[in-house]
Design an enzyme around this catalytic site. Structure first.
Site, mmCIF file in Angstrom:
data_model
loop_
_atom_site.group_PDB
_atom_site.id
_atom_site.type_symbol
_atom_site.label_atom_id
_atom_site.label_comp_id
_atom_site.label_asym_id
_atom_site.label_seq_id
_atom_site.Cartn_x
_atom_site.Cartn_y
_atom_site.Cartn_z
ATOM 1 N N GLY A 30 0.758 -1.245 0.000
ATOM 2 C CA GLY A 30 0.000 0.000 0.000
ATOM 3 C C GLY A 30 0.788 1.294 0.000
ATOM 4 O O GLY A 30 0.300 2.299 0.525
ATOM 5 N N GLY A 34 1.656 9.828 -1.158
ATOM 6 C CA GLY A 34 0.956 10.504 -0.072
ATOM 7 C C GLY A 34 0.639 9.633 1.113
ATOM 8 O O GLY A 34 0.181 10.128 2.150
ATOM 9 N N GLY A 37 2.977 4.453 3.921
ATOM 10 C CA GLY A 37 3.856 3.435 3.348
ATOM 11 C C GLY A 37 4.893 4.049 2.430
ATOM 12 O O GLY A 37 6.084 3.685 2.466
ATOM 13 N N SER A 166 -4.231 0.575 14.515
ATOM 14 C CA SER A 166 -4.678 1.927 14.836
ATOM 15 C C SER A 166 -5.279 1.923 16.227
ATOM 16 O O SER A 166 -5.702 0.871 16.723
ATOM 17 C CB SER A 166 -5.740 2.367 13.818
ATOM 18 O OG SER A 166 -6.437 3.501 14.267
ATOM 19 N N TYR A 192 -14.254 -0.912 10.725
ATOM 20 C CA TYR A 192 -12.847 -0.502 10.730
ATOM 21 C C TYR A 192 -12.164 -0.962 12.017
ATOM 22 O O TYR A 192 -11.065 -1.534 11.995
ATOM 23 C CB TYR A 192 -12.753 1.010 10.590
ATOM 24 C CG TYR A 192 -11.366 1.574 10.735
ATOM 25 C CD1 TYR A 192 -10.384 1.335 9.778
ATOM 26 C CD2 TYR A 192 -11.026 2.352 11.847
ATOM 27 C CE1 TYR A 192 -9.100 1.847 9.919
ATOM 28 C CE2 TYR A 192 -9.755 2.877 11.996
ATOM 29 C CZ TYR A 192 -8.790 2.624 11.029
ATOM 30 O OH TYR A 192 -7.510 3.137 11.177
#
Length: 324
Positions: A30, A34, A37, A166, A192
Site C-alpha cells: 500500500g 501521499g 507506506g 490503529s 474498521y
C-alpha cells in the site's frame, strides 16, 4: 528509547537505525503517493536498503513512488509488485511472484500498511466485508504465502512483520459471532475497528508461531495523520465518530491531535529497525515510537485465545491451513 514520543520523526529514528537499515530487503504493501507506506520508503531510502519492494494494485502509483526513491537514493533498488488485497486469487498470484524472486532469498522486513477506513458496506470478490477482507484477511493470506522468505535460513537471521493497526481498534473487538455484519446493522467505524483489532491479533499469532524461526511481529498505531486513507470521508464522518466515542466511553475520539507525516511514520521505522523491538517484545503493540504497556491497549487486541480463534477463522475464509 525514553526520549522518543509524539513529536519524534521518522528521519530521527532512521538516522539512529542507519546501520541496521543498510543492506536490508523491505516489502511494503500500500505505498501509494501521499501514504505512510510511501513516506516510510522514502525515509529509509537514504540509509541504503538493498531492495524496496512496493506492492499495490495500482502500478502507475507505484512507479511514481519508485521514481521518488530513485531521486533520493539512486543506488537503492526498487521492485514493483501488483497486489490486490480484495481478491484472494490476485493475492495468490502476487505471492507466487514474490516466491519466484530467486535473487531474494530472505525478506528482512514486511510492512503490512495497506488499508481502508470507514467506507460504505461492500465485500471483497470472495464475499468478505471489505474492511475485514482487505485490512486483515488479505494480509493474512499474503503473509502466510510468502512467509518462508521471512524465516531464518541459517539460524542467525531475524525478520520482522509489522502490521499497521490503529487506536481505532478500541472501537470494536473481532466480532466472531458476526464478523461479516450479516445479523445486524452495518457500522463503518465498527467494521474498521474490528479489522484493526484483527491486525493486532495477527501479530500475536505470528509471534507465538514463528519466533523460533527468527520472526518478530508487532502492530502499531501511527497516530492521526491527514493522508489519502481518509480523503474520501465527508465532514459528518467525524461527528459520527465522536458520538460513537462518547457512547463507548472513549473520549479520545471526540477530538484528535494530528501528527505530521514524518511524525506518523516514526513508529513505522521504529517497528521495522529499532533494537527495542526484539524477541522480548514480540507480538506487542507500539505507539509514539515506544512499546506500549499491556494495560495501555484493549485486551481484545492481545488475547492469545482470540488470536488463535482469529487464525482458525482466517484459515477457513482463505480455504487453506498453514502448517510450517
Amino acid at each position: 528509547m525514553s526520549s522518543f514520543g509524539f513529536e519524534t520523526t521518522g528521519d530521527e529514528i532512521a538516522a539512529i537505525c542507519s546501520n541496521t537499515i543498510r543492506g536490508k530487503v523491505v516489502l511494503i504493501t500500500g505505498p501509494s503517493p501521499g501514504s505512510l507506506g510511501a513516506a516510510f520508503a522514502t525515509t529509509i531510502a537514504p540509509h541504503g536498503p538493498a531492495l524496496i519492494i512496493l506492492a499495490s494494485r495500482d502500478n502507475a502509483k507505484l512507479v511514481s513512488v519508485a521514481e521518488s526513491i530513485k531521486a533520493i537514493a539512486p543506488t537503492v533498488a526498487t521492485r514493483i509488485l501488483k497486489l490486490d488485497l480484495a481478491s484472494q486469487k490476485k493475492i495468490r498470484e502476487a505471492a507466487a511472484e514474490v516466491n519466484s524472486y530467486h535473487d531474494v532469498s530472505h525478506i528482512d522486513v514486511l510492512i503490512n500498511s495497506s488499508g481502508i477506513m470507514a467506507v460504505p458496506y461492500s465485500q471483497t470478490t470472495d464475499g468478505i466485508e471489505l474492511h475485514f477482507g482487505v485490512n486483515h484477511i488479505g494480509h493474512f493470506l499474503f503473509t502466510n504465502l510468502i512467509i518462508k522468505k521471512l524465516f531464518s535460513t541459517d539460524g542467525n537471521q531475524t525478520s520482522r512483520v509489522v502490521n499497521v493497526s490503529s487506536n481505532g481498534h478500541e472501537l470494536s473487538r473481532v466480532r466472531f459471532e458476526d464478523w461479516n455484519f450479516e445479523h445486524g446493522p452495518y457500522n463503518r467505524w465498527y467494521a474498521y475497528g474490528q479489522s484493526k483489532s484483527a491486525n493486532m491479533l495477527f501479530s500475536v499469532s505470528l509471534a507465538a508461531r514463528f519466533a523460533d524461526k527468527g520472526l518478530i511481529s508487532v502492530s502499531l498505531h501511527p497516530g492521526v495523520i491527514h493522508t489519502n486513507l481518509s480523503s474520501h470521508l465527508e465532514y459528518t464522518a467525524w461527528p459520527e465518530l465522536a458520538e460513537i466515542g462518547r457512547n463507548l466511553a472513549l473520549p479520545r475520539f471526540g477530538g484528535f491531535n494530528a501528527k505530521s507525516q514524518q511524525q506518523g511514520v516514526a513508529t513505522y521505522v521504529f517497528a521495522a529497525f529499532h533494537e527495542s523491538v526484539s524477541m522480548q517484545t514480540n507480538g506487542r503493540y507500539l505507539e509514539d515510537s515506544q512499546v506500549s504497556a499491556l494495560e495501555d491497549y484493549k485486551c481484545w487486541g492481545r488475547d492469545p485465545t482470540d488470536a488463535e480463534r482469529l487464525w482458525k477463522l482466517s484459515e477457513t475464509l482463505v480455504k487453506q491451513e498453514f502448517e510450517y
